[in-house]
Scaffold this motif. Structure first.
Motif, PDB file in Angstrom:
ATOM      1  N   LEU A  79       0.823  -1.210   0.000  1.00 58.23           N
ATOM      2  CA  LEU A  79       0.000   0.000   0.000  1.00 58.23           C
ATOM      3  C   LEU A  79       0.862   1.268   0.000  1.00 58.23           C
ATOM      4  CD1 LEU A  79      -2.750  -1.163   2.528  1.00 58.23           C
ATOM      5  CD2 LEU A  79      -2.735  -1.366   0.039  1.00 58.23           C
ATOM      6  N   ARG A  88      -7.046   6.891  -6.080  1.00 55.17           N
ATOM      7  CA  ARG A  88      -8.339   6.529  -5.509  1.00 55.17           C
ATOM      8  C   ARG A  88      -8.401   5.019  -5.388  1.00 55.17           C
ATOM      9  NH1 ARG A  88     -13.278   4.899  -7.410  1.00 55.17           N
ATOM     10  NH2 ARG A  88     -15.114   5.644  -6.265  1.00 55.17           N
ATOM     11  N   VAL A  89      -8.764   4.517  -4.197  1.00 55.95           N
ATOM     12  CA  VAL A  89      -8.811   3.077  -4.000  1.00 55.95           C
ATOM     13  C   VAL A  89     -10.134   2.668  -3.373  1.00 55.95           C
ATOM     14  CG1 VAL A  89      -6.306   2.934  -3.740  1.00 55.95           C
ATOM     15  CG2 VAL A  89      -7.737   3.151  -1.703  1.00 55.95           C
ATOM     16  N   THR A  91     -11.786  -0.429  -0.954  1.00 56.36           N
ATOM     17  CA  THR A  91     -11.553  -1.580  -0.091  1.00 56.36           C
ATOM     18  C   THR A  91     -12.884  -1.975   0.534  1.00 56.36           C
ATOM     19  OG1 THR A  91     -10.120  -2.445   1.653  1.00 56.36           O
ATOM     20  CG2 THR A  91     -10.950  -0.200   1.951  1.00 56.36           C
ATOM     21  N   LEU A 103      -4.002   2.531   5.089  1.00 59.67           N
ATOM     22  CA  LEU A 103      -4.867   3.361   4.255  1.00 59.67           C
ATOM     23  C   LEU A 103      -5.243   4.660   4.959  1.00 59.67           C
ATOM     24  CD1 LEU A 103      -7.258   0.761   2.554  1.00 59.67           C
ATOM     25  CD2 LEU A 103      -5.340   2.002   1.521  1.00 59.67           C
ATOM     26  N   LYS A 107      -4.512   8.347   3.521  1.00 54.68           N
ATOM     27  CA  LYS A 107      -5.544   9.382   3.340  1.00 54.68           C
ATOM     28  C   LYS A 107      -4.984  10.752   3.683  1.00 54.68           C
ATOM     29  CE  LYS A 107      -9.660   8.299   5.093  1.00 54.68           C
ATOM     30  NZ  LYS A 107     -10.650   7.627   5.994  1.00 54.68           N
ATOM     31  N   THR A 112      -7.517   8.796  -1.765  1.00 55.63           N
ATOM     32  CA  THR A 112      -8.947   8.703  -1.469  1.00 55.63           C
ATOM     33  C   THR A 112      -9.330   7.237  -1.294  1.00 55.63           C
ATOM     34  OG1 THR A 112      -9.406  10.695  -2.753  1.00 55.63           O
ATOM     35  CG2 THR A 112     -11.269   9.234  -2.303  1.00 55.63           C
ATOM     36  N   VAL A 113     -10.052   6.938  -0.200  1.00 56.52           N
ATOM     37  CA  VAL A 113     -10.410   5.555   0.109  1.00 56.52           C
ATOM     38  C   VAL A 113     -11.925   5.443   0.243  1.00 56.52           C
ATOM     39  CG1 VAL A 113     -10.089   3.613   1.681  1.00 56.52           C
ATOM     40  CG2 VAL A 113      -8.237   5.279   1.364  1.00 56.52           C
ATOM     41  N   GLU A 114     -12.504   4.449  -0.429  1.00 55.17           N
ATOM     42  CA  GLU A 114     -13.929   4.143  -0.277  1.00 55.17           C
ATOM     43  C   GLU A 114     -14.076   2.715   0.229  1.00 55.17           C
ATOM     44  OE1 GLU A 114     -16.866   5.798  -3.013  1.00 55.17           O
ATOM     45  OE2 GLU A 114     -15.191   6.312  -4.333  1.00 55.17           O
ATOM     46  N   TYR A 115     -15.090   2.504   1.081  1.00 52.21           N
ATOM     47  CA  TYR A 115     -15.267   1.222   1.758  1.00 52.21           C
ATOM     48  C   TYR A 115     -16.555   0.548   1.303  1.00 52.21           C
ATOM     49  CZ  TYR A 115     -11.807   3.449   4.772  1.00 52.21           C
ATOM     50  OH  TYR A 115     -10.700   4.107   5.245  1.00 52.21           O
ATOM     51  N   THR A 136     -10.138   4.468 -10.616  1.00 54.48           N
ATOM     52  CA  THR A 136      -9.730   3.704  -9.438  1.00 54.48           C
ATOM     53  C   THR A 136      -8.364   3.071  -9.660  1.00 54.48           C
ATOM     54  OG1 THR A 136     -12.035   3.227  -8.853  1.00 54.48           O
ATOM     55  CG2 THR A 136     -10.338   1.836  -7.862  1.00 54.48           C
TER      56      THR A 136
END
Length: 375
Positions: A79, A88-89, A91, A103, A107, A112-115, A136
């Motif tokens: 990572l 942008r990732v 998870t 992560l 940030k 940028t992290v989206e769950y 992404t």
């Protein structure tokens, strides 16, 4: 003592693994750091273990098979050594803190992290792919949850990704328990824990990666190569292997792979049978809330009504000599998604027995009965 905490660390090792580690402790040198014969012999053994790992996981090249001290270090390289400002990732909420904490750090560095949420308590490919866009950079997902044993459909995830999106997988709970082939599954980066399903002693894990990615080091130091160069070497594996390798642990990992090559299907069948039994018996028990389905990873999580998970784990240890784990299992978002403040996790391995499972179920029933009497 009944050891049902194998998801944290495998409690039992094959004799060949123990013998290999012990032999390395008795007589070894620093692999590749000197020019004498013993150092070179150790380096050759490390190379053989590297090759075994690459073949076992369908990796891309021996050079891109890197040893680490644990899976957490492997994930930090995967990572922090790959993701950059502006990336942008995607998870999932099922990830371990070995993914979530790097992560969270990234940030603050512009990533940028989206769950992706669970779907009916499971890691779901569609929920992940809903968040994926052409921009992404990577999808990061565990191959098996360390909390419940739920596992995603990796091939379905890969099929839904664009050509430029990396697939990074945390294999800590899956590797050694179920077949993983990087090329067939489309995995770009795989982090492996050596001391769990891979049967090695603590201290040797691995990171395997494809030619589509060139991780930067997160640790800097001596490699035994290009010693005149004040920067890290540009070539792998040296670029990512600073400092002395844990030779006894690495050779134990090689022996673990050889053992699995001859026993893995037997292990899968036995572990699944034990998890099926535990799930079935716990489903019948009044006062138990179950969170796992039968799985090949040996993970069964549940709660007993009116007893905090840590207290239940203490009772099992103190009164019945059974080792399990209570609490959040370093996966806070997973527990939040399950509306849990902590769970009891029993995790079996192929070195456990059906008789031990029966004793465990009897202990749970006794705890429930004693708790009912008090209330």
């Amino acid at each position: 003592m009944i050891y049902f905490d194998n998801a944290a660390t495998g409690g039992f090792k094959p004799d060949s693994v123990i013998t290999a580690a012990a032999a390395a402790l008795k007589f070894c040198a620093n692999p590749g750091r000197s020019g004498h014969r013993l150092s070179l012999a150790c380096l050759e053994r490390v190379y053989i273990c590297r090759k075994q790992l690459c073949v076992f996981f369908g990796g891309y090249s021996y050079e891109r098979t890197v040893f680490t001290k644990n899976c957490t270090e492997a994930l930090n390289i995967a990572l922090c050594g790959v993701l950059k400002n502006g990336d942008r990732v995607v998870t999932t909420v099922a990830e371990h803190n070995s993914v979530l904490r790097p992560l969270e750090y990234l940030k603050s560095r512009g990533v940028t992290v989206e769950y992706a949420p669970l779907k009916d308590g499971e890691i779901d490919a569609e929920e992940i792919l809903k968040l994926v866009t052409p921009e992404t950079r990577a999808v990061i997902v565990t191959l098996a949850s360390n909390v419940t044993g739920t596992a995603p459909d990796i091939k379905a995830i890969k099929k839904g990704l664009g050509d430029d999106t990396l697939l990074i997988c945390d294999g800590a709970q899956a590797c050694g328990h179920a077949p993983v082939n990087m090329k067939e599954d489309g995995i770009d980066i795989l982090a492996v824990a050596g001391h769990k399903g891979m049967l090695a002693v603590q201290g040797a894990s691995a990171l395997l990666f494809s030619e589509r990615v060139n991780p930067d080091p997160v640790l800097y130091g001596g490699t035994g190569s290009e010693s005149y160069n004040l920067s890290m070497p540009e070539f792998y594996p040296d670029r990512l292997e600073s400092g002395t390798l844990s030779y006894p642990a690495i050779v134990s990992l090689g022996e673990g792979i050889m053992y699995l090559n001859g026993h893995m299907q037997e292990h899968i069948k036995k572990v699944r049978a034990m998890t099926e039994y535990l799930v079935s018996e716990l489903e019948k028990s009044d006062g138990v809330t179950l969170y796992s389905k039968p799985n090949p990873y040996g993970i069964v999580t549940f709660n007993i009504d009116g007893i905090q998970s840590e207290m239940a784990a203490y009772k099992l240890s103190d009164e019945y000599s059974i080792c399990v784990r209570g609490g959040l299992h370093c996966a806070p978002l997973m527990h939040k998604a399950l509306n849990s403040e902590g769970l009891i996790r029993a995790s079996v391995s192929a070195f456990n027995s059906h008789g031990e499972c029966e004793k465990f179920i009897s202990a749970i029933k006794n705890i429930i009965d004693k708790n009912s009497v008090r209330n």
